[in-house]
Design an enzyme around this catalytic site. Structure first.
Site, PDB file in Angstrom:
ATOM      1  N   VAL A  89       0.915  -1.149   0.000  1.00 30.60           N
ATOM      2  CA  VAL A  89       0.000   0.000   0.000  1.00 30.60           C
ATOM      3  C   VAL A  89       0.951   1.193   0.000  1.00 30.60           C
ATOM      4  O   VAL A  89       1.517   1.543   1.025  1.00 30.60           O
ATOM      5  CB  VAL A  89      -0.938  -0.020   1.221  1.00 30.60           C
ATOM      6  CG1 VAL A  89      -1.795   1.243   1.265  1.00 30.60           C
ATOM      7  CG2 VAL A  89      -1.827  -1.267   1.190  1.00 30.60           C
ATOM      8  N   PRO A  90       1.169   1.769  -1.184  1.00 31.63           N
ATOM      9  CA  PRO A  90       2.330   2.651  -1.406  1.00 31.63           C
ATOM     10  C   PRO A  90       2.230   4.067  -0.828  1.00 31.63           C
ATOM     11  O   PRO A  90       2.211   5.056  -1.557  1.00 31.63           O
ATOM     12  CB  PRO A  90       2.433   2.672  -2.930  1.00 31.63           C
ATOM     13  CG  PRO A  90       1.022   2.521  -3.397  1.00 31.63           C
ATOM     14  CD  PRO A  90       0.380   1.583  -2.399  1.00 31.63           C
ATOM     15  N   CYS A  91       2.220   4.155   0.487  1.00 28.90           N
ATOM     16  CA  CYS A  91       2.184   5.474   1.128  1.00 28.90           C
ATOM     17  C   CYS A  91       3.462   6.263   0.838  1.00 28.90           C
ATOM     18  O   CYS A  91       3.481   7.486   0.959  1.00 28.90           O
ATOM     19  CB  CYS A  91       1.930   5.347   2.619  1.00 28.90           C
ATOM     20  SG  CYS A  91       3.094   4.319   3.507  1.00 28.90           S
ATOM     21  N   HIS A  92       4.524   5.584   0.416  1.00 29.26           N
ATOM     22  CA  HIS A  92       5.768   6.279   0.061  1.00 29.26           C
ATOM     23  C   HIS A  92       5.594   7.142  -1.185  1.00 29.26           C
ATOM     24  O   HIS A  92       6.412   8.017  -1.456  1.00 29.26           O
ATOM     25  CB  HIS A  92       6.930   5.285  -0.127  1.00 29.26           C
ATOM     26  CG  HIS A  92       6.746   4.336  -1.272  1.00 29.26           C
ATOM     27  ND1 HIS A  92       5.997   3.184  -1.159  1.00 29.26           N
ATOM     28  CD2 HIS A  92       7.200   4.371  -2.543  1.00 29.26           C
ATOM     29  CE1 HIS A  92       6.012   2.542  -2.321  1.00 29.26           C
ATOM     30  NE2 HIS A  92       6.732   3.247  -3.187  1.00 29.26           N
TER      31      HIS A  92
END
Length: 161
Positions: free
Chosen positions: A125-128
């Protein structure tokens, strides 16, 4: 509740602890320690092995999307934010405002930021991929240096294809 299993993955930017049940991954978090849960064992669930292998492919530049089952454990609002994050494509970026608009609550920018910070499925879950509306890096639970590394990693492999 199902038994929880753990497995470490040694990434280029530190140890990642994978936690999950026999059926799904619950968390993928950077661990500020050396490897301790090293090596898969006979009883390591297939889903943890698959997560480990897919993370390895990601770090080698061979994978852009993840297909193993995972559990989003949070409020309805948090789950909406996390689901919206998965819509940010590999090597692209978005802002808290973009996510707020996507979930139909454009005034919830701060709440989106808070939910983003509670994401337990790093990379997948690409919060970056969330940056400030001014184009600058914003907070990242794994450390801004890791966020910068991940974004550069994705851009490098996107350019190679």
């Amino acid at each position: 509740m199902s038994e929880l299993y753990k497995l470490d993955y040694q990434s280029p930017i530190g140890v990642i602890e994978i936690s999950g049940t026999n059926k799904a991954i619950c968390s993928i978090m950077f661990a500020e320690r050396d490897m301790k849960l090293n090596g898969m064992q006979e009883r390591t669930p297939k889903v943890l092995v698959e997560c480990f292998n897919q993370l390895d492919e990601y770090f080698k530049g061979e994978r852009r999307e993840f297909t193993f089952p995972y559990i989003l454990d949070g409020t309805i609002f948090q789950k909406n934010v996390w689901n919206a994050l998965t819509g940010i494509l590999y090597a692209d970026t978005g802002s808290y405002k973009d996510i707020a608009v996507t979930i139909g609550n454009e005034k919830a920018i701060r709440a989106v930021g808070s939910a983003n910070g509670r994401n337990k499925l790093s990379i997948v879950v690409p919060c970056h991929r969330i940056i400030g509306s001014n184009g600058k890096l914003t907070g990242y639970a794994g450390g801004l240096w890791r966020k910068e590394w991940l974004l550069q990693h994705e851009r490098r492999f996107k350019l190679e294809t």
